[in-house]
Write an enzyme that holds these catalytic residues in place. Structure first.
Site, mmCIF file in Angstrom:
data_model
loop_
_atom_site.group_PDB
_atom_site.id
_atom_site.type_symbol
_atom_site.label_atom_id
_atom_site.label_comp_id
_atom_site.label_asym_id
_atom_site.label_seq_id
_atom_site.Cartn_x
_atom_site.Cartn_y
_atom_site.Cartn_z
ATOM 1 N N ASP A 150 -7.892 -5.383 -0.134
ATOM 2 C CA ASP A 150 -8.368 -6.288 -1.196
ATOM 3 C C ASP A 150 -8.076 -7.747 -0.909
ATOM 4 O O ASP A 150 -8.657 -8.627 -1.547
ATOM 5 C CB ASP A 150 -7.721 -5.878 -2.525
ATOM 6 C CG ASP A 150 -8.229 -4.516 -2.945
ATOM 7 O OD1 ASP A 150 -7.433 -3.570 -3.006
ATOM 8 O OD2 ASP A 150 -9.454 -4.399 -3.152
ATOM 9 N N HIS B 213 0.862 -1.190 0.000
ATOM 10 C CA HIS B 213 0.000 0.000 0.000
ATOM 11 C C HIS B 213 0.895 1.236 0.000
ATOM 12 O O HIS B 213 1.935 1.249 0.629
ATOM 13 C CB HIS B 213 -0.889 0.012 1.254
ATOM 14 C CG HIS B 213 -2.093 0.877 1.111
ATOM 15 N ND1 HIS B 213 -2.045 2.241 1.294
ATOM 16 C CD2 HIS B 213 -3.356 0.588 0.744
ATOM 17 C CE1 HIS B 213 -3.239 2.747 1.081
ATOM 18 N NE2 HIS B 213 -4.063 1.779 0.742
HETATM 19 C C1 SDX Z 1 -6.176 -0.115 -3.013
HETATM 20 O O1 SDX Z 1 -4.444 4.385 -2.055
HETATM 21 C C2 SDX Z 1 -5.424 3.741 -1.478
HETATM 22 O O2 SDX Z 1 -5.881 4.088 -0.432
HETATM 23 C C3 SDX Z 1 -5.959 2.554 -2.265
HETATM 24 C C4 SDX Z 1 -6.957 1.699 -1.507
HETATM 25 C C5 SDX Z 1 -8.237 2.436 -1.276
HETATM 26 O O3 SDX Z 1 -8.943 2.061 -0.331
HETATM 27 O O4 SDX Z 1 -8.587 3.270 -2.132
HETATM 28 O O5 SDX Z 1 -6.423 1.289 -0.264
HETATM 29 C C6 SDX Z 1 -7.329 0.470 -2.315
HETATM 30 O O6 SDX Z 1 -5.968 0.208 -4.150
HETATM 31 C C7 SDX Z 1 -5.283 -1.068 -2.264
HETATM 32 C C8 SDX Z 1 -4.073 -1.541 -3.136
HETATM 33 C C9 SDX Z 1 -4.579 -2.637 -4.052
HETATM 34 N N1 SDX Z 1 -3.537 -3.045 -5.013
HETATM 35 C C10 SDX Z 1 -2.893 -4.188 -4.910
HETATM 36 O O7 SDX Z 1 -3.052 -5.009 -4.009
HETATM 37 C C11 SDX Z 1 -1.935 -4.471 -6.061
HETATM 38 C C12 SDX Z 1 -0.607 -4.977 -5.515
HETATM 39 N N2 SDX Z 1 0.021 -3.932 -4.768
HETATM 40 C C13 SDX Z 1 0.935 -3.105 -5.476
HETATM 41 O O8 SDX Z 1 0.940 -3.039 -6.823
HETATM 42 C C14 SDX Z 1 1.511 -1.945 -4.700
HETATM 43 O O9 SDX Z 1 1.808 -2.386 -3.435
HETATM 44 C C15 SDX Z 1 0.680 -0.675 -4.617
HETATM 45 C C16 SDX Z 1 0.302 -0.209 -5.977
HETATM 46 C C17 SDX Z 1 -0.536 -0.906 -3.801
HETATM 47 C C18 SDX Z 1 1.529 0.369 -3.938
HETATM 48 O O10 SDX Z 1 2.620 0.522 -4.708
HETATM 49 P P1 SDX Z 1 3.767 1.555 -4.298
HETATM 50 O O11 SDX Z 1 3.586 2.120 -2.929
HETATM 51 O O12 SDX Z 1 3.859 2.504 -5.438
HETATM 52 O O13 SDX Z 1 5.010 0.626 -4.129
HETATM 53 P P2 SDX Z 1 6.088 0.519 -5.215
HETATM 54 O O14 SDX Z 1 5.431 0.146 -6.501
HETATM 55 O O15 SDX Z 1 6.898 1.752 -5.169
HETATM 56 O O16 SDX Z 1 6.959 -0.729 -4.673
HETATM 57 C C19 SDX Z 1 7.908 -0.556 -3.658
HETATM 58 C C20 SDX Z 1 8.667 -1.877 -3.670
HETATM 59 C C21 SDX Z 1 9.109 -2.286 -5.068
HETATM 60 O O17 SDX Z 1 10.213 -3.166 -4.915
HETATM 61 P P3 SDX Z 1 11.725 -2.531 -5.109
HETATM 62 O O18 SDX Z 1 11.731 -1.860 -6.466
HETATM 63 O O19 SDX Z 1 11.906 -1.567 -3.946
HETATM 64 O O20 SDX Z 1 12.650 -3.735 -5.041
HETATM 65 O O21 SDX Z 1 7.787 -2.915 -3.230
HETATM 66 C C22 SDX Z 1 7.582 -3.822 -4.283
HETATM 67 C C23 SDX Z 1 7.973 -3.117 -5.564
HETATM 68 O O22 SDX Z 1 8.353 -4.060 -6.542
HETATM 69 N N3 SDX Z 1 6.153 -4.138 -4.254
HETATM 70 C C24 SDX Z 1 5.657 -5.351 -4.393
HETATM 71 C C25 SDX Z 1 4.284 -5.226 -4.230
HETATM 72 N N4 SDX Z 1 3.970 -3.932 -4.011
HETATM 73 C C26 SDX Z 1 5.137 -3.260 -4.040
HETATM 74 N N5 SDX Z 1 6.271 -6.537 -4.635
HETATM 75 C C27 SDX Z 1 5.454 -7.624 -4.704
HETATM 76 N N6 SDX Z 1 4.113 -7.551 -4.545
HETATM 77 C C28 SDX Z 1 3.494 -6.393 -4.311
HETATM 78 N N7 SDX Z 1 2.165 -6.347 -4.154
#
Ligand code: SDX
Length: 393
Positions: A328, A271
């Site tokens: 989710d 998140h």
């Molecule tokens: C919702 O914003 C809100 O409030 C949203 C929400 C709401 O109520 O409206 O809460 C609802 O959208 C919840 C999120 C649902 N999405 C997912 O579950 C999809 C999977 N999650 C991700 O794609 C991700 O965690 C996000 C999009 C939710 C957040 O992404 P960020 O904060 O932009 O994190 P990032 O992409 O910068 O990643 C940071 C690191 C990276 O690794 P490094 O490059 O540092 O090595 O964490 C890793 C990413 O690769 N990473 C993940 C991951 N999420 C981030 N690795 C594996 N699985 C994941 N889910």
């Protein structure tokens, strides 16, 4: 370069904003609607009462609650014109495409709702929007399975009426079990608002141009559709089903996620704001457990979900990146148990988030200091270019 933006005074051109609706402390895992912790609201309140709280800022009196409920019931049917508009969609149309189009269309069929001058007119517009969203969602499902659209019942409350419109078939009325209605109420309540997430910021962006509430909420639906946002609840189930069907040990799947080349993400984890547990996922996890126990349903995907959660919490890769289950992750288990088809999951998220979008639209609409959003950019394109005749290109 950091990608971070500073808070701009008022509604800035940076996309940051001031809001009094929802408070989140991502490090502590705190979420409050108008100052009330969601743990209290989840235990003691209902989706419609929370919708009123989020939109108007206070818990409704009995009179408010009764009046709002009556409006929700009174306006649950689709007027003929909207029904004709709906019937133009093919049964295979994605329910989010239908929902965003129909919300925009509502302003055409009910133009009087575009003029919102005070809380009384907002109450009517909000009730009509929230009520129609429920009917459109159920109708989308009925159309997709080739069944006749079920008209709303005026003796049913919001959630029960939705379940009736979803699952009643001719000559076989559907009476939702109390645990099912309770679980869906909780699901919607926990989705009511969530600060400046992608779709809510989209609603505010559109509202900042003084666009009407329907146009702003229709835009929110479009932003929510993405798999990184509201579409994640579908992606979670697809991930759990993939693990189940492949027979792959959870540990092997986790290794694949950690391999960057796989471009796999642990859906339902991580998140932008919560760097601790998403408080909603804790509540939904318990609700999923309770519901399946009461319904005497043994869902293998829940077992896999629990395994994935335990594996992630024990794995430094995820812990270091503060990747915990978000809203989710357990939502889909509950929606599956209710019998909601996967392609309707994001529509359910939109139904729950509607009060939050309405509240954010209202916050901008009511603020005389509100300015049009105009995010800044860092230009990275070419400079000092000139036009070149075609035969020299
Ligand atoms: C919702 O914003 C809100 O409030 C949203 C929400 C709401 O109520 O409206 O809460 C609802 O959208 C919840 C999120 C649902 N999405 C997912 O579950 C999809 C999977 N999650 C991700 O794609 C991700 O965690 C996000 C999009 C939710 C957040 O992404 P960020 O904060 O932009 O994190 P990032 O992409 O910068 O990643 C940071 C690191 C990276 O690794 P490094 O490059 O540092 O090595 O964490 C890793 C990413 O690769 N990473 C993940 C991951 N999420 C981030 N690795 C594996 N699985 C994941 N889910």
């Amino acid at each position: 370069e950091s990608g971070y933006i500073t808070l701009d005074e008022g509604y800035g051109n940076t996309g940051s904003c001031r809001s009094a609706i929802t408070y989140i402390d991502g490090d502590q895992g705190i979420l409050r609607y108008r100052g009330i912790p969601i743990e209290e609201l989840a235990e003691k309140s209902s989706f419609i009462e929370v919708a009123w709280l989020v939109i108007f800022g206070t818990l409704p009196s009995k009179a408010d609650r009764d009046r709002f409920s009556d409006l929700l019931s009174e306006h649950s049917a689709l007027p003929t014109g909207m029904l004709k508009h709906f019937e133009g969609f093919p049964p295979s149309a994605h329910p989010m495409a239908i929902l965003s189009a129909m919300i925009n269309a509502q302003s055409a069929y009910e133009p009087g709702l575009m003029q919102i001058d005070d809380d009384a007119s907002l109450e009517v517009a909000a009730a009509r929007l929230m009520s129609k969203v429920r009917t459109i969602a159920a109708a989308s499902y009925k159309s997709s399975v080739g069944q006749p659209i079920m008209h709303p019942r005026y003796d049913m409350r919001y959630v029960e009426n939705f379940l009736h419109m979803m699952f009643t078939v001719p000559n076989r009325p559907y009476e939702p079990a109390p645990e099912v209605a309770k679980a869906l109420n909780l699901f919607l309540l926990l989705h009511a608002d969530h600060e400046q997430n992608c779709s809510t910021s989209t609603v505010r962006m559109v509202a900042s141009s003084q666009a009407n509430m329907f146009a702003s909420c229709a835009a929110g639906v479009c932003a929510l559709w993405g798999p990184l946002h509201g579409g994640a609840n579908v992606a979670v189930i697809e991930m759990l089903e993939f693990i189940k069907e492949s027979g792959m040990p959870v540990s092997e799947y986790m290794e694949k996620v950690k391999d960057k080349d796989s471009r796999l993400r642990l859906m339902g984890f991580g998140h932008r704001v919560y760097k601790n547990f998403d408080p909603r996922s804790k509540i939904l996890k318990k609700a999923a457990d309770d519901m399946l126990e009461q319904m005497d349903v043994d869902d293998p995907l829940l077992h896999i979900a629990l395994e994935v959660e335990a594996a992630a919490l024990a794995d430094d890769y995820f812990v270091e990146r503060k990747l915990y289950p978000n809203v989710d992750f357990y939502s889909g288990i509950i929606l599956r148990a209710i019998g909601i088809p996967v392609d309707m999951f994001t529509v359910m998220f939109a139904m729950g988030r509607m009060p939050g979008w309405i509240a954010n639209w209202k916050e901008i609409h009511d603020d005389p200091k509100s300015r049009i959003y105009r995010p800044r950019q860092i230009y990275t394109g070419p400079v000092d270019q000139h036009w070149v005749p075609r035969d020299e290109r």
